[in-house]
Write a protein that holds these residues in place. Sequence first.
Motif, PDB file in Angstrom:
ATOM      1  N   LYS A   3      -0.276  18.953 -10.582  1.00 59.36           N
ATOM      2  CA  LYS A   3      -0.987  17.692 -10.343  1.00 59.36           C
ATOM      3  C   LYS A   3      -2.105  17.905  -9.332  1.00 59.36           C
ATOM      4  CE  LYS A   3       3.193  15.024 -11.159  1.00 59.36           C
ATOM      5  NZ  LYS A   3       4.325  14.418 -10.433  1.00 59.36           N
ATOM      6  N   HIS A  38      -5.298  12.092  -8.776  1.00 55.47           N
ATOM      7  CA  HIS A  38      -5.470  11.099  -7.725  1.00 55.47           C
ATOM      8  C   HIS A  38      -6.635  11.380  -6.776  1.00 55.47           C
ATOM      9  CE1 HIS A  38      -2.036   9.510  -9.442  1.00 55.47           C
ATOM     10  NE2 HIS A  38      -1.239  10.468  -9.048  1.00 55.47           N
ATOM     11  N   LYS A  42      -7.881   0.153 -11.059  1.00 55.92           N
ATOM     12  CA  LYS A  42      -7.254   0.374 -12.364  1.00 55.92           C
ATOM     13  C   LYS A  42      -5.774   0.006 -12.360  1.00 55.92           C
ATOM     14  CE  LYS A  42     -10.312   3.911 -14.164  1.00 55.92           C
ATOM     15  NZ  LYS A  42     -10.496   5.368 -14.298  1.00 55.92           N
ATOM     16  N   LYS A  43      -5.169  -0.100 -11.160  1.00 53.51           N
ATOM     17  CA  LYS A  43      -3.775  -0.518 -11.082  1.00 53.51           C
ATOM     18  C   LYS A  43      -3.671  -2.036 -10.932  1.00 53.51           C
ATOM     19  CE  LYS A  43      -1.514   3.307 -11.476  1.00 53.51           C
ATOM     20  NZ  LYS A  43      -0.705   3.493 -12.694  1.00 53.51           N
ATOM     21  N   ILE A  44      -4.818  -2.671 -10.759  1.00 53.81           N
ATOM     22  CA  ILE A  44      -4.805  -4.129 -10.643  1.00 53.81           C
ATOM     23  C   ILE A  44      -5.247  -4.761 -11.961  1.00 53.81           C
ATOM     24  CG2 ILE A  44      -5.861  -6.105  -9.480  1.00 53.81           C
ATOM     25  CD1 ILE A  44      -6.010  -4.258  -6.961  1.00 53.81           C
ATOM     26  N   PHE A  45      -6.333  -4.264 -12.518  1.00 53.35           N
ATOM     27  CA  PHE A  45      -6.869  -4.865 -13.749  1.00 53.35           C
ATOM     28  C   PHE A  45      -6.461  -4.055 -14.968  1.00 53.35           C
ATOM     29  CE2 PHE A  45      -9.797  -5.800 -10.248  1.00 53.35           C
ATOM     30  CZ  PHE A  45      -9.662  -7.177 -10.215  1.00 53.35           C
ATOM     31  N   SER A  46      -6.295  -4.771 -16.074  1.00 51.64           N
ATOM     32  CA  SER A  46      -5.919  -4.074 -17.300  1.00 51.64           C
ATOM     33  C   SER A  46      -7.043  -3.140 -17.730  1.00 51.64           C
ATOM     34  CB  SER A  46      -5.608  -5.075 -18.408  1.00 51.64           C
ATOM     35  OG  SER A  46      -6.601  -6.058 -18.464  1.00 51.64           O
ATOM     36  N   LYS A  69     -15.516  -6.608 -16.069  1.00 51.89           N
ATOM     37  CA  LYS A  69     -15.272  -7.085 -14.710  1.00 51.89           C
ATOM     38  C   LYS A  69     -16.595  -7.135 -13.931  1.00 51.89           C
ATOM     39  CE  LYS A  69     -10.770  -7.435 -15.025  1.00 51.89           C
ATOM     40  NZ  LYS A  69     -10.749  -7.699 -16.485  1.00 51.89           N
ATOM     41  N   PRO A 114      -6.502 -12.451 -10.633  1.00 57.88           N
ATOM     42  CA  PRO A 114      -6.438 -11.469  -9.545  1.00 57.88           C
ATOM     43  C   PRO A 114      -7.812 -11.069  -9.005  1.00 57.88           C
ATOM     44  CG  PRO A 114      -5.738 -10.482 -11.632  1.00 57.88           C
ATOM     45  CD  PRO A 114      -5.859 -11.950 -11.858  1.00 57.88           C
ATOM     46  N   LEU A 136      -7.365   2.285  -7.492  1.00 54.33           N
ATOM     47  CA  LEU A 136      -6.604   1.068  -7.187  1.00 54.33           C
ATOM     48  C   LEU A 136      -7.009  -0.054  -8.129  1.00 54.33           C
ATOM     49  CD1 LEU A 136      -6.632   1.254  -3.316  1.00 54.33           C
ATOM     50  CD2 LEU A 136      -4.602   1.175  -4.756  1.00 54.33           C
ATOM     51  N   SER A 189      -1.140  -1.448 -14.790  1.00 53.63           N
ATOM     52  CA  SER A 189      -1.717  -2.404 -13.848  1.00 53.63           C
ATOM     53  C   SER A 189      -0.974  -3.739 -13.862  1.00 53.63           C
ATOM     54  CB  SER A 189      -3.189  -2.642 -14.182  1.00 53.63           C
ATOM     55  OG  SER A 189      -3.292  -3.384 -15.375  1.00 53.63           O
ATOM     56  N   VAL A 190      -1.039  -4.433 -12.748  1.00 52.62           N
ATOM     57  CA  VAL A 190      -0.351  -5.728 -12.663  1.00 52.62           C
ATOM     58  C   VAL A 190      -0.895  -6.708 -13.700  1.00 52.62           C
ATOM     59  CG1 VAL A 190       0.554  -5.703 -10.318  1.00 52.62           C
ATOM     60  CG2 VAL A 190      -1.825  -6.325 -10.680  1.00 52.62           C
ATOM     61  N   GLN A 191      -2.188  -6.616 -13.991  1.00 58.95           N
ATOM     62  CA  GLN A 191      -2.758  -7.575 -14.944  1.00 58.95           C
ATOM     63  C   GLN A 191      -2.186  -7.362 -16.350  1.00 58.95           C
ATOM     64  OE1 GLN A 191      -7.039  -7.602 -15.642  1.00 58.95           O
ATOM     65  NE2 GLN A 191      -7.051  -9.816 -15.405  1.00 58.95           N
ATOM     66  N   ILE A 192      -2.056  -6.110 -16.764  1.00 55.48           N
ATOM     67  CA  ILE A 192      -1.465  -5.841 -18.083  1.00 55.48           C
ATOM     68  C   ILE A 192      -0.040  -6.364 -18.126  1.00 55.48           C
ATOM     69  CG2 ILE A 192      -0.414  -3.977 -19.431  1.00 55.48           C
ATOM     70  CD1 ILE A 192      -2.859  -2.499 -19.458  1.00 55.48           C
ATOM     71  N   TYR A 221      -5.606  -8.773  -3.523  1.00 51.45           N
ATOM     72  CA  TYR A 221      -5.275  -7.436  -3.046  1.00 51.45           C
ATOM     73  C   TYR A 221      -6.379  -6.964  -2.107  1.00 51.45           C
ATOM     74  CZ  TYR A 221      -2.010  -7.848  -6.874  1.00 51.45           C
ATOM     75  OH  TYR A 221      -1.008  -8.302  -7.701  1.00 51.45           O
ATOM     76  N   LEU A 222      -6.043  -6.883  -0.821  1.00 52.27           N
ATOM     77  CA  LEU A 222      -7.053  -6.530   0.181  1.00 52.27           C
ATOM     78  C   LEU A 222      -6.782  -5.134   0.733  1.00 52.27           C
ATOM     79  CD1 LEU A 222      -9.383  -7.314   2.190  1.00 52.27           C
ATOM     80  CD2 LEU A 222      -7.562  -8.092   3.717  1.00 52.27           C
ATOM     81  N   TYR A 223      -7.785  -4.307   0.697  1.00 54.35           N
ATOM     82  CA  TYR A 223      -7.688  -2.962   1.275  1.00 54.35           C
ATOM     83  C   TYR A 223      -8.807  -2.772   2.275  1.00 54.35           C
ATOM     84  CZ  TYR A 223      -4.002  -1.313  -1.809  1.00 54.35           C
ATOM     85  OH  TYR A 223      -2.794  -1.127  -2.428  1.00 54.35           O
ATOM     86  N   VAL A 268      -4.412   6.207   1.626  1.00 55.90           N
ATOM     87  CA  VAL A 268      -4.208   6.586   0.230  1.00 55.90           C
ATOM     88  C   VAL A 268      -4.758   7.996  -0.002  1.00 55.90           C
ATOM     89  CG1 VAL A 268      -4.861   6.077  -2.158  1.00 55.90           C
ATOM     90  CG2 VAL A 268      -4.286   4.210  -0.606  1.00 55.90           C
ATOM     91  N   LYS A 294       0.822  -1.214   0.000  1.00 57.93           N
ATOM     92  CA  LYS A 294       0.000   0.000   0.000  1.00 57.93           C
ATOM     93  C   LYS A 294       0.848   1.252   0.000  1.00 57.93           C
ATOM     94  CE  LYS A 294      -3.257  -3.060   1.665  1.00 57.93           C
ATOM     95  NZ  LYS A 294      -3.674  -3.963   2.674  1.00 57.93           N
ATOM     96  N   ASP A 303      -6.621   1.577   5.097  1.00 58.02           N
ATOM     97  CA  ASP A 303      -5.704   1.613   3.948  1.00 58.02           C
ATOM     98  C   ASP A 303      -6.163   2.653   2.945  1.00 58.02           C
ATOM     99  OD1 ASP A 303      -4.307  -0.511   5.035  1.00 58.02           O
ATOM    100  OD2 ASP A 303      -5.549  -2.004   4.002  1.00 58.02           O
TER     101      ASP A 303
END
Lengths: 269, 419
Positions: free
Chosen positions: B157, B161, B174-178, B183, B273, B172, A170-173, B296-298, B306, A159, B302
């Motif tokens: 900026k 975010h 979007k940082k895990i899935f393409s 989904k 994932p 988040l 992303s990790v998946q990409i 991925y657990l939030y 962020v 985190k 957490d």
Amino acid sequence: MKFLTDISITLYLIAFILSILNVYKTTNKIRFFFNLFSISAFLIHTISIIMRYYDIGTIPITNMHESSSFFAWSVFVIFLYLHYRYRFIVLGTFILPIVILLMVTSSLLYSEIRGVSPVLQSYWLIIHTVSAFTGNASFAVAAGIGVMYQLQERFLKKKKMTELFNKLPSVQILDEINYRLITIGFPLHTLAIISGALWSESSFGIFWRWDPKEVWALITWLIYATILHLRLVKGWRGRKSALLSVIGFLAVLFTYFGVNLFMESYHTF
Amino acid sequence: MAIIVVGLNHKTANLDIRERLAFSPEKLERGLQDIKKIPQVKEVAILSTCNRVELYLHTDNNSDVYSDIEHALSNLHQIQREQFSQHLYKYEGVDAIRHVFRVAASLDSMVIGEPQILGQIKEAFEISLKKKTTGVVLNKLLSSSISTAKRIRTETKIAEHAVSISYAAVELAKKIFSTLKGKISLLIGAGEMAELAAKHLINNGVDRVVVTNRTYERACALAEGLKGKAIRFEDFFDELIKIDIVICSTAAPTYILTKEHMQKLMKLRRNRPIFIIDISVPRNIDPEINSIDNVYLYDVDDLQDVVDSNMQNRKAEAKKAEDIVLQEVEKFVKWLDSLEVIPTIIDIRRHVERIRDDEFEKMRHKLTNLDDNTLKEIHYMTTAIINKIIHPCIASLKENPEDSKTLVAMIRRFYGLDS
């Protein structure tokens, strides 16, 4: 044409530095200059390969100088494709060091043109070397992507929302690209082994003689075969896959450099 | 001539007062007209949002315009002046300009960098344009504030975010899935925050939402609102095989998902994932499952971390934004000064033309035998002469030098424009 190699190294290096700057401050200027420097480096690099081709009269992968240049070139071609497909400059931060190190090797091992050894003068040369080095290049980029995956996965798990986290995709990409590159590299590597065996048979009358180069190519093959097997059968993906792809690339590097430098092999040029 | 801002916002007035002074669309039209009627007011625009009510004015003389405005507001909103006048802030001149720029750039917002305010300013601008209550000065002020806000958005900026928990969850994801397209999201338990997060996910591409709750009827009701599917609570574990994003907010006193559960599940999912957001307190999902690969657990803390760190970043960026505001205010003030030159130019022209016209008439009375063509030629010639004579003077005014105010004053004295 050593100076062409050196110019392209310099330009690749500038592009690499720009890609690091881009992590901390993204501006259109940095993007523009990154593209400018990396593409110019690539064009000069390409010209140097073409000139070498005309000088020696065959595909210039006949010694360490030429092959590491071609290796680097193939890595960059894949990088270019990914860069235009996915548009993340941060990729340069992880892929360009590989290109630069290979180019530096090429420059250090520069050799003047001498007659190509007769054993190499065969159409097998093209099939064997091109498949070997494009395969290696796929594995190289897969490893770079694997490192990016490891980092991004750590950020997500711990985190930690760093600047790099924001820039990495992303990790998946990353996992998908890593896997796809291995599925491209693996058949090419396989083809290189098979064509090498056939070539050996046609020139020396023996398919396989457990030479260190052959052994290490086989070890590399086994590592990537394992990655694919675990993924398809056991559903391994993500962290462990990414880690294995980095280990696989270390085997690639050893097969390429280690065997030539540290071991006795008929396969050193 | 002065630019004035009169208003109140979330910092100076509580919701109760803000509500009473807020302009509904109908009231806004009336308000613009009423305030325009105040004699000193040349131009007016009104911004009314849930966090602020502000009047932007261009006036002749600001000496007693405030009491007229307060009076107008009091009449418009049927509220005693004493009830709101202490909450009003008043800015004049450069301070007023800076304030408008800061508001548009979302530097004065409750959540710095929030994007809605710019749209609201644009809307206020459009309405006043339509009602023709603004002119050269306010039009330029509002359009400059909008372009400054855009510049800040691209150069800093400040708007980057998420600064809310539900948006942080989307970022988040979007940082895990393409991609979030295709989904599937599962809501376990119904809560306001969970629902909001689900809505954000849907807006960002998530295709389907599945809802479960210990009370099946409540799950059905929520599913209907989200156009999703409701399932029974007992079935949720089997459903998890297909799910990509889980939002959990039940009131269960224990873990409803343990590490063993999850390990078994990941095998069944072939390690695809999964992103799990546990916003329930006490937590409903074993925190240990974060150590499983591809999980991925939030939890709510957490996500809050962020959000906090993003908020810190925005505050740092706000400093850069303030510098840009200062630059743009300076440009605007310069433009405003140049405006003062224009009436002088008009006056000079009028002055010399009057002299010419007088002399022309005198000549016509003396020389009666001139034909029309000759008269026309003489008129042309004199026009050329006066243009050439006043040209350097007008050109130096238009150059808008640093000391344009002094220059304007001297020229007015030379020509006796104010006598």
